[in-house]
Design an enzyme around this catalytic site. Structure first.
Site, PDB file in Angstrom:
ATOM      1  N   LYS A 175       0.848  -1.195   0.000  1.00 11.07           N
ATOM      2  CA  LYS A 175       0.000   0.000   0.000  1.00 11.07           C
ATOM      3  C   LYS A 175       0.886   1.249   0.000  1.00 11.07           C
ATOM      4  O   LYS A 175       1.459   1.614   1.017  1.00 11.07           O
ATOM      5  CB  LYS A 175      -0.912   0.043   1.228  1.00 11.07           C
ATOM      6  CG  LYS A 175      -1.938   1.178   1.097  1.00 11.07           C
ATOM      7  CD  LYS A 175      -2.309   1.826   2.417  1.00 11.07           C
ATOM      8  CE  LYS A 175      -1.533   3.058   2.753  1.00 11.07           C
ATOM      9  NZ  LYS A 175      -1.716   4.231   1.908  1.00 11.07           N
ATOM     10  N   GLU A 250      10.269   2.899  10.469  1.00  9.48           N
ATOM     11  CA  GLU A 250      11.228   3.955  10.172  1.00  9.48           C
ATOM     12  C   GLU A 250      10.479   5.274  10.328  1.00  9.48           C
ATOM     13  O   GLU A 250       9.648   5.606   9.490  1.00  9.48           O
ATOM     14  CB  GLU A 250      11.712   3.758   8.725  1.00  9.48           C
ATOM     15  CG  GLU A 250      12.962   4.484   8.410  1.00  9.48           C
ATOM     16  CD  GLU A 250      14.018   4.155   9.421  1.00  9.48           C
ATOM     17  OE1 GLU A 250      14.376   5.064  10.171  1.00  9.48           O
ATOM     18  OE2 GLU A 250      14.448   2.987   9.494  1.00  9.48           O
ATOM     19  N   CYS A 284      12.997  12.490   6.055  1.00  9.34           N
ATOM     20  CA  CYS A 284      13.188  12.105   7.472  1.00  9.34           C
ATOM     21  C   CYS A 284      14.551  12.559   7.929  1.00  9.34           C
ATOM     22  O   CYS A 284      14.775  12.818   9.100  1.00  9.34           O
ATOM     23  CB  CYS A 284      13.150  10.593   7.635  1.00  9.34           C
ATOM     24  SG  CYS A 284      11.755   9.830   6.895  1.00  9.34           S
ATOM     25  N   GLU A 385       9.046  17.405  14.646  1.00  9.42           N
ATOM     26  CA  GLU A 385       9.350  17.236  13.225  1.00  9.42           C
ATOM     27  C   GLU A 385       8.352  18.056  12.404  1.00  9.42           C
ATOM     28  O   GLU A 385       7.149  17.829  12.480  1.00  9.42           O
ATOM     29  CB  GLU A 385       9.266  15.761  12.835  1.00  9.42           C
ATOM     30  CG  GLU A 385       9.698  15.542  11.393  1.00  9.42           C
ATOM     31  CD  GLU A 385       9.702  14.088  10.970  1.00  9.42           C
ATOM     32  OE1 GLU A 385       8.702  13.389  11.222  1.00  9.42           O
ATOM     33  OE2 GLU A 385      10.698  13.656  10.362  1.00  9.42           O
TER      34      GLU A 385
HETATM   35  C1  UN1 Z   1      13.889   9.568   4.040  1.00  6.06           C
HETATM   36  O1  UN1 Z   1      14.009  10.758   4.226  1.00  6.06           O
HETATM   37  O2  UN1 Z   1      12.886   8.952   4.430  1.00  6.06           O
HETATM   38  O3  UN1 Z   1      19.687   9.797   3.100  1.00  6.06           O
HETATM   39  C2  UN1 Z   1      14.866   8.748   3.295  1.00  6.06           C
HETATM   40  C3  UN1 Z   1      18.791  10.316   2.448  1.00  6.06           C
HETATM   41  C4  UN1 Z   1      18.078   9.502   1.392  1.00  6.06           C
HETATM   42  C5  UN1 Z   1      16.976   8.710   1.991  1.00  6.06           C
HETATM   43  C6  UN1 Z   1      16.048   9.518   2.837  1.00  6.06           C
HETATM   44  N1  UN1 Z   1      19.018   8.628   0.715  1.00  6.06           N
HETATM   45  O4  UN1 Z   1      18.426  11.455   2.652  1.00  6.06           O
END
Ligand code: UN1
Length: 498
Positions: A175, A250, A284, A385
């Site tokens: 999904k 994550e 992230c 965040e």
């Molecule tokens: C994310 O932000 O969920 O290191 C992944 C990085 C990318 C992956 C980010 N290669 O910013």
């Protein structure tokens, strides 16, 4: 007419049972409908899971290197289609082409990693404590994996999860985020074209609250891999806990970049601009806190603002754009609300902060890169965040204070320090509570063959990238072979301490 997309269940492209649909629009131009997608329900997840269960043996019985070859072929197809995928991705989620090419490349790298890994799924062998007995391990698939992926890396993140799950012999119910269903569909088409047998990968579009929940609750889905917010992550862990389901999470980040007085300042400015405003801050791993030593604070801010002014905000399809739009209106409002919170908390809005309107911006969700100075540790804009192009700058008086501020958040994904001093660099590696630490490089830019994930509330201890997700998607079996021809009793027959 906008393109009509479907679910992929049991090897067939189908509408949702309810026939309901949702639209996916371009965040740089809300008038453009990228596609119309099935708004699925529980009954669609049911069908998808039935298919996934029915095709388990067929897939798991293929020799691992053969599964690996198919995944490698998927990588080859992604190479051919890279530019097309990147353009579609930019249209559906906004980030600039350079970055959507990078996102696709991360998927390709992950495919080739899986191909390599298919000749390397080693176990361990060990001597036994008893004579004429040998011990070794093998790995078996869990069964069916539920994959719930976010919109900010619409190709890379699904590949991080699905390639390892498939190589380990699992079947899939996938999904994708409702903001990026088109890229996800392309990925599933590629897996099909590469030769993944029909019914092994099942794609169900629709909202997390319905489709995600149904995946979560389904007794035949044994493992869930999710990337997204900590709030949703908590909910997933709760339900998975109740059902004793394996889950890899994550989640969020509040990633700091520290700059010491001995650092190469130009390089550190370049780093923070890329870390904070790349992907419009919607990673992230985005740099959302800049921790500056007081001795270079003012000089650094001057250069940073000068350079931030030069960033061109615009449609990601234009090669001239450095920063694309925000993913959707809700997210834009949330980010602008954080700008208000920052002002109310007494931070100084040193740059940006505005929703961009006017000719080239009117049809999309654009905002200025935003820099707050005078941010105090503990303020909401320093702790929460935001997932947008908002950078909070905190002034500190020492290395020790910098580390303390860096660590004083609930998250622990990425971190960075710019310094020419080896002692600071080594101490930062030791002390920063984060799954990733960069020295003289920004907080973003993880490579696919290394572990990716965070400390504290960023996750639940698992890692993506490299060989680590292979542990998430496999069951280990320990095999004892006794060729002594008699009953031997472990711990009893051989007391080696006697
Ligand atoms: C994310 O932000 O969920 O290191 C992944 C990085 C990318 C992956 C980010 N290669 O910013």
């Amino acid at each position: 007419m906008p393109e009509k997309y479907q679910n992929f269940i049991d090897g067939k492209w189908v509408d949702s049972e309810s026939r309901e649909t949702f639209e996916n629009r371009n965040p740089a131009n809300w008038e453009e409908i990228v596609g119309v997608f099935p708004k699925s329900g529980k009954e669609d997840v049911e069908k998808a899971t039935e298919s996934a269960v029915a095709h388990r043996d067929e897939w798991a019985n293929l020799p691992v290197p053969e599964r690996g070859l198919i995944l490698g072929k998927a990588g080859d197809i992604m190479v051919e289609k890279k530019e097309k995928i990147a353009k579609l991705m930019t249209r559906e989620m906004g980030k600039i082409l350079k970055e959507t090419r990078g996102d696709t490349q991360e998927g390709i790298d992950t495919a080739y990693y899986a191909f390599g890994e298919s000749r390397r799924l080693y176990g361990v062998t060990s001597p036994s404590e008893l004579p004429n007995k040998t011990i070794y391990t093998i790995v078996k698939p869990i069964g069916t994996a539920g994959i719930i992926s976010p919109w900010n890396f619409p190709m890379a993140i699904p590949t991080w999860k699905i390639f390892p799950a498939l190589l380990m012999g699992n079947t899939i119910v996938f999904k994708p985020a409702t903001d990026t269903p088109a890229t996800a569909t392309k990925f599933v088409e590629i897996l099909d074209e590469a030769g993944v047998p029909k019914g092994v990968v099942n794609l169900v579009h629709g909202p997390g609250s319905v489709v995600g929940e149904a995946i979560l609750e389904h007794p035949d889905i044994g493992v869930i891999s999710f990337t997204g917010s900590s709030a949703v992550g908590r909910r997933i862990a709760e339900v998975a806990g109740k059902n004793l389901k394996r889950v890899s999470l994550e989640l969020g980040g509040k990633n700091p970049q520290i700059v010491m007085p001995d650092a190469n300042i130009e390089l550190a400015v370049e780093g923070v601009l890329w870390g904070a405003f790349g992907t419009t801050g919607q990673r992230c791993t985005a740099t959302s806190r800049l921790i500056l030593h007081k001795d270079i604070h003012d000089e650094f801010i001057d250069i940073l603002i000068k350079k931030a002014k030069e960033l061109k905000i615009g449609d990601g399809l234009l090669e001239s754009s450095d920063v694309g739009p925000i993913i959707n209106e809700t997210q834009l409002k949330k980010i602008l609300n954080y700008v208000e919170i920052g002002k109310q908390e007494g931070a100084k809005l040193a740059f940006g902060g505005n929703h961009l309107t006017g000719k080239e911006y009117d049809k999309g969700f654009f905002m200025e890169p935003t820099i707050f100075t005078g941010v105090e540790a503990g303020m909401r804009i320093e702790q929460e965040e935001i997932f947008g192009p908002v950078l909070s700058v905190i002034k500190v008086s020492s290395f020790e204070e910098a580390i303390e501020v860096a660590n004083d958040v609930e998250y622990g994904l990425s971190s960075s320090i710019y310094t020419a001093n080896l002692q600071y660099a080594m101490a930062a590696i030791d002390k920063l509570e984060a799954g990733l630490t960069y020295i003289n490089a920004p907080t973003i830019g993880a490579e696919c063959h290394m572990p990716f994930g965070g400390f504290k509330n960023t996750g639940n201890g698992h890692r993506e990238g490299g060989k680590w997700p292979y542990e998430v998607f496999g069951e280990i079996k320990t095999v004892y072979i006794d060729y002594s021809g008699k009953l031997q009793k472990a711990q009893i027959d051989t007391d080696i301490t006697k």
